[in-house]
Design an enzyme around this catalytic site. Structure first.
Site, PDB file in Angstrom:
ATOM      1  N   TRP A  55       0.797  -1.220   0.000  1.00  0.00           N
ATOM      2  CA  TRP A  55       0.000   0.000   0.000  1.00  0.00           C
ATOM      3  C   TRP A  55       0.838   1.282   0.000  1.00  0.00           C
ATOM      4  O   TRP A  55       0.392   2.314  -0.486  1.00  0.00           O
ATOM      5  CB  TRP A  55      -0.999   0.039   1.172  1.00  0.00           C
ATOM      6  N   ASP A  56       2.047   1.275   0.511  1.00  0.00           N
ATOM      7  CA  ASP A  56       2.795   2.527   0.685  1.00  0.00           C
ATOM      8  C   ASP A  56       4.237   2.381   0.202  1.00  0.00           C
ATOM      9  O   ASP A  56       5.155   2.873   0.848  1.00  0.00           O
ATOM     10  CB  ASP A  56       2.765   2.932   2.165  1.00  0.00           C
ATOM     11  N   LEU A  57       4.443   1.753  -0.955  1.00  0.00           N
ATOM     12  CA  LEU A  57       5.812   1.497  -1.398  1.00  0.00           C
ATOM     13  C   LEU A  57       6.343   2.651  -2.243  1.00  0.00           C
ATOM     14  O   LEU A  57       6.381   2.590  -3.476  1.00  0.00           O
ATOM     15  CB  LEU A  57       5.901   0.178  -2.166  1.00  0.00           C
TER      16      LEU A  57
END
Length: 296
Positions: free
Chosen positions: A197-199
């Site tokens: 989700w937050d790469l």
């Protein structure tokens, strides 16, 4: 005594108010508890982001690690589940976890060398690395207990009518409505892959056993098309949106139309947060991404 970085204090107070103050106040005692319990010795000053204090440590066997103390919330609650499922494949390895407090002991990577360094020289190579990591991570089916993208998408669509009434700009309002329409087309099939989700670049660090490894997941069970926005937004340039989207969808082997719809859903998510936070206008970079993907 563990010193708490002022930046972490400011971030916690700004985002979490009294709960953030309480979390920060308890950090020295919590750090001392786990340094003793897991027989760890600190080897340097603490590092931090918005949500966590990270202490470099040495274990009793002489191996290096980091102790991560964070305020667990809905987004980060599944982190140990995801790290266990990935088991170090493309991501940092989980060594210990305390379920009561959410404290993690993690493999130590090179915090001095993130993918941002590569991006400064070669943006295409940096995006390619993110795409390859996302493909490996999404190859794993999400374990039970990880929050689902289906519920997230349904919540967004439910919030749209009220949010539209709070967006005075006609162009922005139209783009939000179009993003919602695209999301509605795919929301009924949210997927079951384990998503990071937050790469973004800062969440990819150099490792010893692999060149690059992902850190700090905010896990979701869902469609990998929802993963692309951080790498599209990093060091943003509207002229690069298309090739970044193309490179990422190719790396992950995604259906382009589904990936486009889920990426527009990610734009919608960020716009809804802007409305919720009372921002005067919606983020122009988000709107520009939507316009490119909508062919405008």
């Amino acid at each position: 005594m563990v010193e708490i970085p002022e930046g972490l204090v400011r971030a916690q107070v700004a985002y979490n108010g009294d709960a953030g103050r309480e979390f920060v106040a308890g950090l020295p005692a919590r750090a001392a508890e786990f340094l003793e319990r897991w027989e760890l010795r600190r080897t340097g000053p603490g590092m931090h982001g918005v949500t966590a204090l990270v202490l470099p440590v040495v274990r009793a066997d002489g191996s290096v690690a980091v102790l991560k103390l964070s305020r667990v919330d809905e987004e980060s609650a599944g982190e140990p589940l995801a790290l266990r499922a990935w088991d170090g494949r493309g991501c940092v390895r989980l060594l210990e976890h305390d379920a009561r407090t959410g404290v993690l002991l993690l493999e130590r990577l090179d915090e001095r060398l993130s993918l941002s360094v590569v991006a400064e020289r070669d943006a295409r190579q940096a995006v390619r690395v993110v795409g390859e990591l996302l493909a490996r991570l999404a190859a794993v089916r999400a374990p039970a207990g990880v929050r689902g993208l289906g519920g997230v998408a349904a919540g967004m669509l439910e919030a749209v009518p009220r949010a539209l009434g709070q967006v005075p700009d006609r162009r922005a309002r139209g783009l939000v409505a179009d993003c919602a329409a695209a999301l509605a087309e795919v929301a009924g099939e949210p997927g079951d892959r384990l998503l990071h989700w937050d790469l973004h670049y800062g969440n990819v660090l150099a490792g010893g056993r692999e060149r690059w490894l992902a850190i700090d997941p905010k896990p979701l069970a869902g469609d990998p098309g929802f993963e692309l926005m951080p790498a599209i937004r990093n060091s943003f340039a509207v002229g690069e949106v298309r090739w970044r989207f193309d490179l990422l969808t190719e790396a992950l082997g995604l259906d382009r139309e589904r990936a486009r719809a889920w990426t527009l859903g990610r734009v919608l998510q960020n716009c809804l947060w802007d409305v919720e936070d009372g921002e005067e206008g919606l983020d122009e970079e988000q709107l520009a991404v939507a316009e490119v993907l909508l062919g405008r």
